[in-house]
Design a protein around this motif. Structure first.
Motif, mmCIF file in Angstrom:
data_model
loop_
_atom_site.group_PDB
_atom_site.id
_atom_site.type_symbol
_atom_site.label_atom_id
_atom_site.label_comp_id
_atom_site.label_asym_id
_atom_site.label_seq_id
_atom_site.Cartn_x
_atom_site.Cartn_y
_atom_site.Cartn_z
ATOM 1 N N LEU A 49 -8.140 -12.289 -42.785
ATOM 2 C CA LEU A 49 -7.381 -12.274 -41.543
ATOM 3 C C LEU A 49 -7.900 -11.164 -40.657
ATOM 4 C CD1 LEU A 49 -3.762 -12.709 -42.936
ATOM 5 C CD2 LEU A 49 -5.403 -14.450 -42.288
ATOM 6 N N THR A 50 -8.121 -11.474 -39.387
ATOM 7 C CA THR A 50 -8.606 -10.465 -38.460
ATOM 8 C C THR A 50 -7.675 -10.364 -37.283
ATOM 9 O OG1 THR A 50 -9.969 -12.066 -37.285
ATOM 10 C CG2 THR A 50 -11.010 -10.885 -39.100
ATOM 11 N N MET A 51 -7.724 -9.221 -36.598
ATOM 12 C CA MET A 51 -6.877 -8.987 -35.444
ATOM 13 C C MET A 51 -7.738 -8.594 -34.268
ATOM 14 S SD MET A 51 -3.856 -6.804 -37.268
ATOM 15 C CE MET A 51 -2.888 -6.743 -35.769
ATOM 16 N N PRO A 52 -7.362 -8.975 -33.042
ATOM 17 C CA PRO A 52 -8.129 -8.579 -31.875
ATOM 18 C C PRO A 52 -8.042 -7.085 -31.658
ATOM 19 C CG PRO A 52 -6.082 -9.636 -31.225
ATOM 20 C CD PRO A 52 -6.196 -9.800 -32.699
ATOM 21 N N PHE A 53 -8.949 -6.536 -30.811
ATOM 22 C CA PHE A 53 -9.057 -5.109 -30.631
ATOM 23 C C PHE A 53 -7.801 -4.482 -30.057
ATOM 24 C CE2 PHE A 53 -13.976 -5.173 -30.184
ATOM 25 C CZ PHE A 53 -14.056 -5.488 -31.528
ATOM 26 N N ASP A 54 -6.952 -5.253 -29.346
ATOM 27 C CA ASP A 54 -5.781 -4.653 -28.719
ATOM 28 C C ASP A 54 -4.633 -4.453 -29.698
ATOM 29 O OD1 ASP A 54 -4.299 -7.572 -27.047
ATOM 30 O OD2 ASP A 54 -4.784 -7.194 -29.132
ATOM 31 N N GLY A 55 -4.825 -4.818 -30.966
ATOM 32 C CA GLY A 55 -3.827 -4.570 -31.979
ATOM 33 C C GLY A 55 -2.738 -5.617 -32.055
ATOM 34 N N SER A 56 -2.709 -6.561 -31.117
ATOM 35 C CA SER A 56 -1.692 -7.601 -31.170
ATOM 36 C C SER A 56 -2.145 -8.682 -32.126
ATOM 37 C CB SER A 56 -1.466 -8.207 -29.781
ATOM 38 O OG SER A 56 -2.571 -9.001 -29.416
ATOM 39 N N MET A 57 -1.250 -9.611 -32.417
ATOM 40 C CA MET A 57 -1.621 -10.712 -33.283
ATOM 41 C C MET A 57 -1.962 -11.951 -32.487
ATOM 42 S SD MET A 57 -1.609 -9.463 -36.237
ATOM 43 C CE MET A 57 -1.804 -10.962 -37.176
ATOM 44 N N MET A 83 5.512 -6.413 -39.777
ATOM 45 C CA MET A 83 5.496 -5.207 -40.602
ATOM 46 C C MET A 83 4.666 -4.113 -39.957
ATOM 47 S SD MET A 83 5.228 -6.548 -44.526
ATOM 48 C CE MET A 83 5.353 -4.868 -45.116
ATOM 49 N N ARG A 84 3.549 -4.493 -39.385
ATOM 50 C CA ARG A 84 2.674 -3.518 -38.734
ATOM 51 C C ARG A 84 3.417 -2.828 -37.599
ATOM 52 N NH1 ARG A 84 -1.587 -2.962 -34.900
ATOM 53 N NH2 ARG A 84 -3.433 -1.994 -35.827
ATOM 54 N N GLU A 85 4.110 -3.616 -36.782
ATOM 55 C CA GLU A 85 4.837 -3.042 -35.662
ATOM 56 C C GLU A 85 6.000 -2.177 -36.144
ATOM 57 O OE1 GLU A 85 5.077 -2.252 -31.632
ATOM 58 O OE2 GLU A 85 3.543 -3.289 -32.795
ATOM 59 N N ASP A 86 6.659 -2.588 -37.218
ATOM 60 C CA ASP A 86 7.754 -1.793 -37.756
ATOM 61 C C ASP A 86 7.263 -0.451 -38.292
ATOM 62 O OD1 ASP A 86 9.704 -3.587 -37.084
ATOM 63 O OD2 ASP A 86 9.878 -4.487 -39.077
ATOM 64 N N PHE A 100 -12.957 1.072 -31.755
ATOM 65 C CA PHE A 100 -12.531 2.246 -32.513
ATOM 66 C C PHE A 100 -11.491 3.060 -31.737
ATOM 67 C CE2 PHE A 100 -16.655 1.470 -34.682
ATOM 68 C CZ PHE A 100 -16.128 1.255 -35.938
ATOM 69 N N ARG A 101 -11.587 3.057 -30.412
ATOM 70 C CA ARG A 101 -10.572 3.722 -29.603
ATOM 71 C C ARG A 101 -9.202 3.081 -29.833
ATOM 72 N NH1 ARG A 101 -7.626 1.617 -26.215
ATOM 73 N NH2 ARG A 101 -6.218 3.002 -25.078
ATOM 74 N N SER A 102 -9.169 1.736 -29.864
ATOM 75 C CA SER A 102 -7.917 1.026 -30.080
ATOM 76 C C SER A 102 -7.360 1.281 -31.476
ATOM 77 C CB SER A 102 -8.125 -0.481 -29.869
ATOM 78 O OG SER A 102 -6.925 -1.202 -30.035
ATOM 79 N N GLU A 103 -8.239 1.323 -32.479
ATOM 80 C CA GLU A 103 -7.801 1.607 -33.842
ATOM 81 C C GLU A 103 -7.143 2.980 -33.928
ATOM 82 O OE1 GLU A 103 -8.152 -0.208 -36.894
ATOM 83 O OE2 GLU A 103 -8.437 -1.863 -35.495
ATOM 84 N N LEU A 104 -7.754 3.984 -33.319
ATOM 85 C CA LEU A 104 -7.207 5.337 -33.365
ATOM 86 C C LEU A 104 -5.915 5.432 -32.564
ATOM 87 C CD1 LEU A 104 -10.489 7.416 -33.017
ATOM 88 C CD2 LEU A 104 -9.078 7.159 -35.062
ATOM 89 N N PHE A 105 -5.846 4.726 -31.446
ATOM 90 C CA PHE A 105 -4.623 4.717 -30.646
ATOM 91 C C PHE A 105 -3.453 4.218 -31.493
ATOM 92 C CE2 PHE A 105 -1.469 2.961 -27.808
ATOM 93 C CZ PHE A 105 -1.435 3.858 -26.745
ATOM 94 N N ASP A 106 -3.672 3.129 -32.219
ATOM 95 C CA ASP A 106 -2.608 2.581 -33.061
ATOM 96 C C ASP A 106 -2.235 3.542 -34.191
ATOM 97 O OD1 ASP A 106 -2.169 0.307 -31.619
ATOM 98 O OD2 ASP A 106 -3.396 -0.992 -32.878
ATOM 99 N N ARG A 151 2.524 6.290 -34.593
ATOM 100 C CA ARG A 151 3.653 6.797 -35.373
ATOM 101 C C ARG A 151 3.996 8.224 -34.966
ATOM 102 N NH1 ARG A 151 3.125 6.213 -41.551
ATOM 103 N NH2 ARG A 151 1.030 7.050 -41.244
ATOM 104 N N TYR A 152 2.970 9.006 -34.706
ATOM 105 C CA TYR A 152 3.197 10.390 -34.284
ATOM 106 C C TYR A 152 3.817 10.433 -32.885
ATOM 107 C CZ TYR A 152 0.275 11.544 -38.304
ATOM 108 O OH TYR A 152 -0.230 11.657 -39.579
ATOM 109 N N HIS A 153 3.413 9.505 -32.030
ATOM 110 C CA HIS A 153 4.012 9.438 -30.688
ATOM 111 C C HIS A 153 5.516 9.164 -30.795
ATOM 112 C CE1 HIS A 153 -0.156 7.960 -29.099
ATOM 113 N NE2 HIS A 153 -0.145 9.251 -29.370
ATOM 114 N N TRP A 154 5.873 8.200 -31.658
ATOM 115 C CA TRP A 154 7.282 7.855 -31.807
ATOM 116 C C TRP A 154 8.087 9.036 -32.301
ATOM 117 C CZ3 TRP A 154 9.370 4.110 -29.414
ATOM 118 C CH2 TRP A 154 8.695 2.909 -29.222
#
Length: 253
Positions: free
Chosen positions: A5-13, A39-42, A179-185, A189-192
């Motif tokens: 299973l793969t996900m697009p760069f923006d982190g959405s499904m 689960m990922r979003e939670d 990689f920017r999007s991966e690090l942003f995601d 958790r720290y932002h929240w």
């Protein structure tokens, strides 16, 4: 060999794909995608908290799915670094630490400034329009509070990510954007936690960023995004319980 299973760069499904053709994707794959997305979003919104034990009975009730689907989704979350597993102890949400946040943030400063500078140099009218509209939608929502419904937290997170993604959308390096999007995601958790425990108020840094980028001022925009990232780290270190600079220093020692 099972499908990956793969996900697009923006982190959405949205638009998620498998290694097989679309017509070959089974109901089981679709169920896994759906549970993985939820689960990922939670986890990213800290609904599932750092270090929380992920028990199958509770997860089945929460997501209304089978143990097999949960196990596959959890395996993907482990590969993303958002969950962990130990032999005989099951799964748990990945822990957090200031040392980890500092490491993430240093990499983010590099990738955010480089992708932003390139995006500004290649910006288009459509790019500017998306920045304006995504900022407008973000500004319509107040930053979520700890007791807000999960739906409110998810919507704010979606709009926040959309705004930051819009700033770099015309960057010409797909790998840098990935990689920017991966690090942003990973940093979400720290932002929240920083927002939830914030005692100090910050100026509207998103508005400053919007204006600098639309003015095509590379130096100012890059300086602002770097300050935006570093200020969040400083605020987390001083206001989020359990995240202290002393802890980070001990981990490095």
């Amino acid at each position: 060999m099972g499908k990956i299973l793969t996900m697009p760069f923006d982190g959405s499904m949205e638009g998620a794909t498998a290694t097989t053709a679309p017509q070959d994707v089974s109901r089981e794959d679709a169920a896994t995608f759906d549970v993985l997305r939820k689960m990922r979003e939670d986890i990213l919104c800290c609904v599932l908290k750092p270090d929380q034990r992920l028990r199958f009975g509770e997860l089945r009730q929460r997501y209304g799915t089978s143990v097999g689907t949960l196990r596959e989704a959890l395996s993907h979350l482990v590969s993303e670094g958002l969950a962990r597993t130990e032999a005989g102890r099951g799964f748990q949400v990945a822990p957090i630490s200031l040392a980890d946040f500092l490491d993430l943030s240093e990499l983010r400063v590099y990738l955010e400034t480089s992708t932003l500078a390139d995006a500004i140099r290649h910006g288009t009218d459509a790019w500017e329009a998306e920045i304006v509209s995504s900022y407008f939608l973000l500004a319509k929502l107040a930053a979520p509070r700890q007791d807000d419904p999960v739906s409110v937290k998810r919507e704010w997170g979606k709009r926040h990510k959309r705004f930051h993604d819009s700033l770099v959308a015309t960057c010409t390096s797909p790998w840098s954007l990935h990689f920017r999007s991966e690090l942003f995601d990973q940093a979400r958790r720290y932002h929240w936690l920083t927002m939830i425990h914030a005692r100090s108020r910050r100026r509207n840094e998103h508005l400053d960023l919007r204006d600098a980028v639309l003015a095509r001022d590379v130096d100012l925009a890059c300086g602002l995004i770097e300050k935006h990232i570093r200020t969040t780290v400083q605020q987390a270190a001083s206001e989020v319980p359990g995240l202290t600079l002393e802890m980070a220093k001990r981990k490095k020692a």
